[in-house]
Design a protein around this motif. Structure first.
Motif, PDB file in Angstrom:
ATOM      1  N   ASP A  37       0.673  -1.073   0.091  1.00 39.65           N
ATOM      2  CA  ASP A  37       0.115   0.088   0.033  1.00 39.65           C
ATOM      3  C   ASP A  37       0.797   1.248  -0.188  1.00 39.65           C
ATOM      4  O   ASP A  37       0.258   2.309   0.088  1.00 39.65           O
ATOM      5  N   VAL A  38       2.121   1.346   0.154  1.00 43.52           N
ATOM      6  CA  VAL A  38       2.959   2.226   0.179  1.00 43.52           C
ATOM      7  C   VAL A  38       4.014   2.550  -0.992  1.00 43.52           C
ATOM      8  O   VAL A  38       4.289   3.425  -1.712  1.00 43.52           O
ATOM      9  N   SER A  39       4.449   1.270  -1.518  1.00 42.27           N
ATOM     10  CA  SER A  39       5.297   1.394  -2.426  1.00 42.27           C
ATOM     11  C   SER A  39       5.240   0.007  -3.448  1.00 42.27           C
ATOM     12  O   SER A  39       4.663  -0.935  -2.919  1.00 42.27           O
TER      13      SER A  39
ATOM     14  N   ALA B 105       1.126  19.793  16.370  1.00 44.14           N
ATOM     15  CA  ALA B 105       2.137  18.571  16.319  1.00 44.14           C
ATOM     16  C   ALA B 105       1.294  17.171  16.828  1.00 44.14           C
ATOM     17  O   ALA B 105       2.036  16.164  16.377  1.00 44.14           O
ATOM     18  N   TYR B 106       0.246  17.310  17.570  1.00 39.39           N
ATOM     19  CA  TYR B 106      -0.420  16.224  18.063  1.00 39.39           C
ATOM     20  C   TYR B 106      -1.772  15.721  17.025  1.00 39.39           C
ATOM     21  O   TYR B 106      -2.251  14.575  17.436  1.00 39.39           O
ATOM     22  N   ARG B 107      -2.013  16.747  16.238  1.00 39.75           N
ATOM     23  CA  ARG B 107      -3.244  16.426  15.458  1.00 39.75           C
ATOM     24  C   ARG B 107      -2.862  15.552  14.202  1.00 39.75           C
ATOM     25  O   ARG B 107      -2.788  15.977  12.982  1.00 39.75           O
ATOM     26  N   LEU B 108      -2.561  14.162  14.498  1.00 38.13           N
ATOM     27  CA  LEU B 108      -2.054  13.493  13.534  1.00 38.13           C
ATOM     28  C   LEU B 108      -3.155  12.245  13.039  1.00 38.13           C
ATOM     29  O   LEU B 108      -4.045  12.165  13.896  1.00 38.13           O
ATOM     30  N   PRO B 109      -3.312  11.638  11.717  1.00 44.13           N
ATOM     31  CA  PRO B 109      -4.307  10.720  11.672  1.00 44.13           C
ATOM     32  C   PRO B 109      -4.345   9.415  12.539  1.00 44.13           C
ATOM     33  O   PRO B 109      -3.169   9.405  12.825  1.00 44.13           O
ATOM     34  N   ASP B 110      -5.482   8.860  12.731  1.00 44.08           N
ATOM     35  CA  ASP B 110      -5.586   7.776  13.572  1.00 44.08           C
ATOM     36  C   ASP B 110      -4.699   6.876  12.921  1.00 44.08           C
ATOM     37  O   ASP B 110      -4.480   5.705  13.652  1.00 44.08           O
ATOM     38  N   ARG B 111      -4.556   6.822  11.617  1.00 40.82           N
ATOM     39  CA  ARG B 111      -3.978   5.558  11.260  1.00 40.82           C
ATOM     40  C   ARG B 111      -3.151   6.070   9.926  1.00 40.82           C
ATOM     41  O   ARG B 111      -3.484   6.857   9.018  1.00 40.82           O
ATOM     42  N   VAL B 112      -1.896   5.661  10.095  1.00 39.61           N
ATOM     43  CA  VAL B 112      -0.843   5.706   8.930  1.00 39.61           C
ATOM     44  C   VAL B 112      -0.129   4.633   8.699  1.00 39.61           C
ATOM     45  O   VAL B 112      -0.078   3.518   9.318  1.00 39.61           O
ATOM     46  N   SER B 113       0.599   4.658   7.365  1.00 37.47           N
ATOM     47  CA  SER B 113       1.136   3.390   7.068  1.00 37.47           C
ATOM     48  C   SER B 113       2.636   3.924   6.431  1.00 37.47           C
ATOM     49  O   SER B 113       2.743   4.937   5.663  1.00 37.47           O
ATOM     50  N   ALA B 114       3.612   3.472   7.014  1.00 39.00           N
ATOM     51  CA  ALA B 114       4.877   4.246   6.860  1.00 39.00           C
ATOM     52  C   ALA B 114       6.146   3.087   6.608  1.00 39.00           C
ATOM     53  O   ALA B 114       6.010   2.034   7.435  1.00 39.00           O
ATOM     54  N   TYR B 155       2.493   0.010  10.766  1.00 40.98           N
ATOM     55  CA  TYR B 155       1.124   0.475  10.584  1.00 40.98           C
ATOM     56  C   TYR B 155       0.686   1.015  11.917  1.00 40.98           C
ATOM     57  O   TYR B 155       0.822   0.077  12.900  1.00 40.98           O
ATOM     58  N   GLY B 156       0.269   2.065  11.962  1.00 39.48           N
ATOM     59  CA  GLY B 156      -0.489   2.189  13.434  1.00 39.48           C
ATOM     60  C   GLY B 156      -1.049   3.894  13.525  1.00 39.48           C
ATOM     61  O   GLY B 156      -1.095   4.605  12.486  1.00 39.48           O
ATOM     62  N   PRO B 157      -1.442   4.500  14.592  1.00 36.44           N
ATOM     63  CA  PRO B 157      -1.677   5.600  14.859  1.00 36.44           C
ATOM     64  C   PRO B 157      -0.765   6.381  14.454  1.00 36.44           C
ATOM     65  O   PRO B 157       0.483   6.285  14.694  1.00 36.44           O
ATOM     66  N   GLN B 194      -3.445  -6.744   3.321  1.00 36.06           N
ATOM     67  CA  GLN B 194      -3.637  -7.781   4.231  1.00 36.06           C
ATOM     68  C   GLN B 194      -3.007  -7.606   5.427  1.00 36.06           C
ATOM     69  O   GLN B 194      -3.500  -7.822   6.476  1.00 36.06           O
ATOM     70  N   ASP B 195      -1.905  -7.032   5.114  1.00 29.43           N
ATOM     71  CA  ASP B 195      -1.024  -6.732   6.552  1.00 29.43           C
ATOM     72  C   ASP B 195      -1.661  -5.709   7.365  1.00 29.43           C
ATOM     73  O   ASP B 195      -1.622  -5.777   8.567  1.00 29.43           O
ATOM     74  N   ASP B 196      -2.065  -4.676   6.642  1.00 27.79           N
ATOM     75  CA  ASP B 196      -2.961  -3.760   7.406  1.00 27.79           C
ATOM     76  C   ASP B 196      -4.256  -4.107   8.093  1.00 27.79           C
ATOM     77  O   ASP B 196      -4.337  -3.905   9.244  1.00 27.79           O
TER      78      ASP B 196
END
Lengths: 203, 203
Positions: A37-39, B105-114, B155-157, B194-196
């Motif tokens: 989903d990222v790359s 700085a704390y108003r971040l998405p509930d869910r990101v993928s990095a 994957y997480g907040p 699926q990982d997410d």
């Protein structure tokens, strides 16, 4: 083991079909393609990897959208299996150039802007290896080379920029078994800096 | 000398105003901001750099667009001047958390993928330093950690993912004076692997 992990960013509402069209059938070129989903990760042999990346970026750039390719090239990572991944090449279309790449690999924008950085790992003299490649890019004379914090910026024709990047990575690998190169490559950008304007007249 | 070179990619026709709004007035947070046609470079002290990056990404993600942050964190590069860049902090608004960062700085998405990768340079035992940080991310238990070719996927907040990345970079710097970390961080993506899905139930 050599591979490229990359993402394509078309700055457009219809980004999904643009990305899918850009990466369509890359596996026919002789690379293994893994998508998340990222790359997208390409594994294979060095010439096929560069061919596939050029094809994907060229397709996306021809949409006319402001597009960016972000890529990490990695070779010889001790955490990966040994040896290149060999994938059968199913491409039978027209090819060009001394590489025998598909014609699409040469349909690149006349003008791109790219920032790259080299990381030769596990080597005490790694800075000399990096400086050598920056100097080599300058000496080539086909792209404008601008120093920046943490990276080097190339302005020039798409094909020439890809050639400089490929050579820099090849030469770096001669110094360090485990070498990484990161690249951010933009086309059709609404921004035009003074550096870019200067380079237009310098080339 | 520590800094972050980053780009923001909103996959939207109106990407220009979205990007400009995201990076507006970042210099008030105590960082030097340099802009070119491919990326933005932040120089300053470590806490302010992370604050500014979180603010910029949070603003962009709140647009609701599918957005990606691509960033290279660099510390101790021998090719850069010694010492941190000190920039006066002009921010006087509400702050939060133990860092005293701006509330934004704390108003971040509930869910990101990095996806991130660490490059401790000039060090023969660099792979151990990398493995330690992957293990530390797993042990933290606040994000789902997936191994990939050439990178590690979190994957997480949003806040938890930024915290994992910050700690990984800090700890890596304890091993190698010159350390680099690359990050590709996505929010509001139409893709869900699926990982997410697995991570959603695992956390």
């Amino acid at each position: 083991m050599i591979g490229i992990r990359f993402s394509l960013y078309p700055m457009r509402d219809d980004f999904v079909p643009l990305i899918l069209a850009a990466v369509k059938d890359l596996d026919r070129l002789g690379v293994e393609v893994e998508v998340d989903d990222v790359s997208t990760c390409l594994l294979g042999e060095e010439p096929h990897l560069f061919e596939a990346l050029r094809v994907a970026f060229g397709r996306l750039a021809r949409s006319g959208a402001h597009v960016v390719l972000s890529a990490t090239f990695s070779a010889g990572c001790p955490g990966e299996p040994d040896g290149d991944v060999c994938v059968p090449r199913a491409y039978n279309g027209p090819s060009g150039g001394e590489e025998g790449w598909s014609e699409e690999a040469y349909r690149l924008p006349d003008r791109v802007s790219a920032q790259f950085a080299l990381y030769p790992l596990g080597l005490s003299g790694y800075m000399d290896a990096i400086y050598s490649e920056i100097e080599r890019a300058k000496q080539a004379g086909v792209v404008n080379v601008v120093g920046r914090h943490f990276c080097t910026h190339l302005y020039g024709p798409g094909g020439a920029v890809f050639d400089v990047l490929r050579l820099a990575f090849t030469e770096t690998r001669a110094h360090a078994t485990h070498s990484v190169m990161t690249v951010t490559l933009a086309a059709n950008s609404p921004s035009l800096t003074q550096d870019d304007q200067a380079s237009t007249s310098a080339i």
